[in-house]
Motif scaffolding. Sequence first.
Motif, short mmCIF file in Angstrom:
data_model
loop_
_atom_site.label_atom_id
_atom_site.label_comp_id
_atom_site.label_asym_id
_atom_site.label_seq_id
_atom_site.Cartn_x
_atom_site.Cartn_y
_atom_site.Cartn_z
N PHE A 18 41.97 39.33 37.59
CA PHE A 18 40.70 39.79 37.04
C PHE A 18 40.83 41.18 36.45
CE2 PHE A 18 39.07 36.90 40.43
CZ PHE A 18 38.88 35.88 39.56
N GLY A 19 41.67 41.98 37.07
CA GLY A 19 41.92 43.30 36.51
C GLY A 19 42.42 43.18 35.08
N ILE A 20 43.33 42.23 34.87
CA ILE A 20 43.85 42.02 33.52
C ILE A 20 42.74 41.59 32.58
CG2 ILE A 20 45.32 40.48 32.17
CD1 ILE A 20 47.18 40.57 34.66
N LEU A 21 41.87 40.71 33.07
CA LEU A 21 40.75 40.26 32.23
C LEU A 21 39.95 41.46 31.74
CD1 LEU A 21 38.87 38.06 31.11
CD2 LEU A 21 37.66 38.14 33.25
N VAL A 22 39.63 42.36 32.68
CA VAL A 22 38.80 43.50 32.31
C VAL A 22 39.55 44.38 31.31
CG1 VAL A 22 37.67 45.57 33.16
CG2 VAL A 22 37.51 43.46 34.45
N ILE A 23 40.84 44.60 31.59
CA ILE A 23 41.61 45.47 30.68
C ILE A 23 41.67 44.86 29.28
CG2 ILE A 23 43.91 46.38 30.24
CD1 ILE A 23 44.18 46.62 33.31
N VAL A 24 41.91 43.55 29.22
CA VAL A 24 41.97 42.90 27.91
C VAL A 24 40.64 43.06 27.19
CG1 VAL A 24 42.14 40.69 26.74
CG2 VAL A 24 43.74 41.25 28.53
N LEU A 25 39.54 42.87 27.93
CA LEU A 25 38.24 42.96 27.28
C LEU A 25 37.98 44.36 26.74
CD1 LEU A 25 35.96 40.79 29.55
CD2 LEU A 25 36.76 40.32 27.26
#
Lengths: 418, 297
Positions: free
Chosen positions: B274-281
């Motif tokens: 999820f951390g990656i999701l936020v960073i990508v967004l």
Amino acid sequence: MDGTKAANALKEAGLAALVALLLAVPLIGFRLTEGLQGLGIETRFDWVAWGVGVVFFGRFGLALTRGSRGDLLGHLPAMPKFPTGTGRTVAGLLLLLAIAMPLLPVADRYMVEIAITVLIYVMLGWGLNIVVGLAGLLDLGYVAFYAVGAYTYALLAINFDMSFWLCLPIAGLFAALFGIILGFPVLRLRGDYLAIVTLGFGEMIRIVLLNWKEFSGGPNGISSIPRPDFFGFPFAREGEPGQTTFHQLFGLEFSPMHRIIFLYYLILVLALLTNWFTLRMRRLPVGRAWEALREDEIACRALGINPTNVKLSAFALGAMFGGFAGAFFATRQGFISPESFSFIESAVILAIVVLGGMGSQMGVVIAAAFLILVPELLRDFSQYRMVLFGMAMVLIMLWRPQGLVAHRAPSARLEAGA
Amino acid sequence: MINGLTLGAIYGLIAIGYTMVYGIIGMINFAHGEVYMIGAFISVITFTILGPFGFASPVLAIVVVLMVALVFTSVYGWTVERIAYRPLRGSFRLAPLISAIGVSIFLQNYVHMLQGAKMKPVQPVVRGGFVLAEEGGFVVQITYLQIGIIAATLVLMAGFTLLIHRTSLGRSQRACEQDRKMAALLGVNVDRTISLTFVMGAALAAVAGLIFTLYYGAVDFFIGFLAGLKAFTAAVLGGIGSLPGAMLGGVLIGLIEAFWSAHFPIAYKDVAVFGILVIVLIFRPTGLLGRPDIEKV
């Protein structure tokens, strides 16, 4: 003429039954059983037959009476229109009832406890209503802020021996801070992303709480959280030496009910505070901006409203009230664990807001009472509770997307001809 | 590495379902994870029914199960669209999302109620593999199953890309994606196209469910929730609306998860995703292979 109608109805019913059969055979028709040699299977085609039969005749009947399915939804009775002012009267009456409730002779411990639970959800619903109902942002991880509030209070109270009254604002601020941290990157994006990120965030908080044992006690949670006291006077049979207890202060006989009734009024006041705050905010420019954003984001941007900041304020305020409710929850239960903050809680709170009608304060109360009381009454059917719950969410959306008590009308609008 | 690829293939297959639906009607199909879970359940049930007949080759058994799972899961996908989403088309933006959450809760508990809460273990169907390298007690092995999964995923990927770019169905899908009203005016049956999109998504989810069953050998009613979330993350990572992007995102997520599990506390691997999701967004809201999103008035 009638012949073709009946034939059409028969055809439609047959199709529906066929689909139902296809749906039912694999999952209802067979049930996996765990045996010694691995999985076994048992059949229950009688259930399938029942299901398909019900679908067939139900569809046939509907097709005969109503025509197509699209009409069916239109034919359902609309909510009666109440004259203006009814809402205020009802709200006043309910408020009186809520204040008098614990003092009534019929109120026993069980009733007051349930009333407290309902009020917690009312408060959470009102908090989420700021985010979902007013600003139109779908937040699927509201429970994360609730958890932040609860753990903030529990940890501060246990480790630093801080009182409830000091912790309450800290818990709220902390939750709001989390809201800002989460909202800042995500709120610039389209609403759907927000939904999934908040969902992920809710899970993240839960996973961290579950695994960070030194900090949060892991799956065991935190127990023996201090109970609230009456502005410094504890609710106890015997105070510590030199301490006056609540019942001594007022010269009452000691009763465990005192604390519960106090908790009841506490959450009532907190919930009313949320409500009052929301109603006030709606009249401020920022509240107007929330509603305007919900209605048309592009127009808002054209008018010079900064969507990110406005959304962020709604998100943070909603989170703050979630934090307050969480702190109250912790002190009421005396025990918290990650179990209490699963996705289902978020879904229940969201369902309260949606069922009640997004943006409607009254609707939230009705929906919260309904969603908490009905499962309480139907304890024997608890297995079906979540199934019905999911179904109800879909049906409400189909039937009345605006909720039971609709309040989509913006608070401010131009007069005709103005 | 290979475990990560296999996991990534599963996420990628589910992610394609999200991406297609999002591309065409701009809605997150929250229930997609549950459709995948249903696919896995139907696979387990079919395997169990087939058990006593004893197929000569496991390949044949898998093909039969695949067909069954495809058909029934597609019906689920179609029904969900028909009942819960179609009447809401043209309603306000949050309505189908909320309806989708309702469907998701319903399907999850429906399976829970009908099949019980316990894990359902399955006998491994395909065994054996090649040994790639052996070094001081460590054996690096790629199983036949893993090869099959990766190959099947690649084939499906290629097939779907062709389908979308070359066939008339794909053309109407792309037309609906660009402008639904105009497509309808030009004689594209929008309702049917959207239904078929859902059916295709569900079919891919069924394949993913079958792979999951074969690979992990155990199924329960809760697998859809996390898998759905991660597949969505994969879709966003790759750029929502883009098929190769979804696949790429799925593989990346699978690899990240595998590496994280190897080097960091395993409990936090979901947090990492999820951390990656936020960073990508934050840094690339359109994803790795996505096109910039133009908002229409």
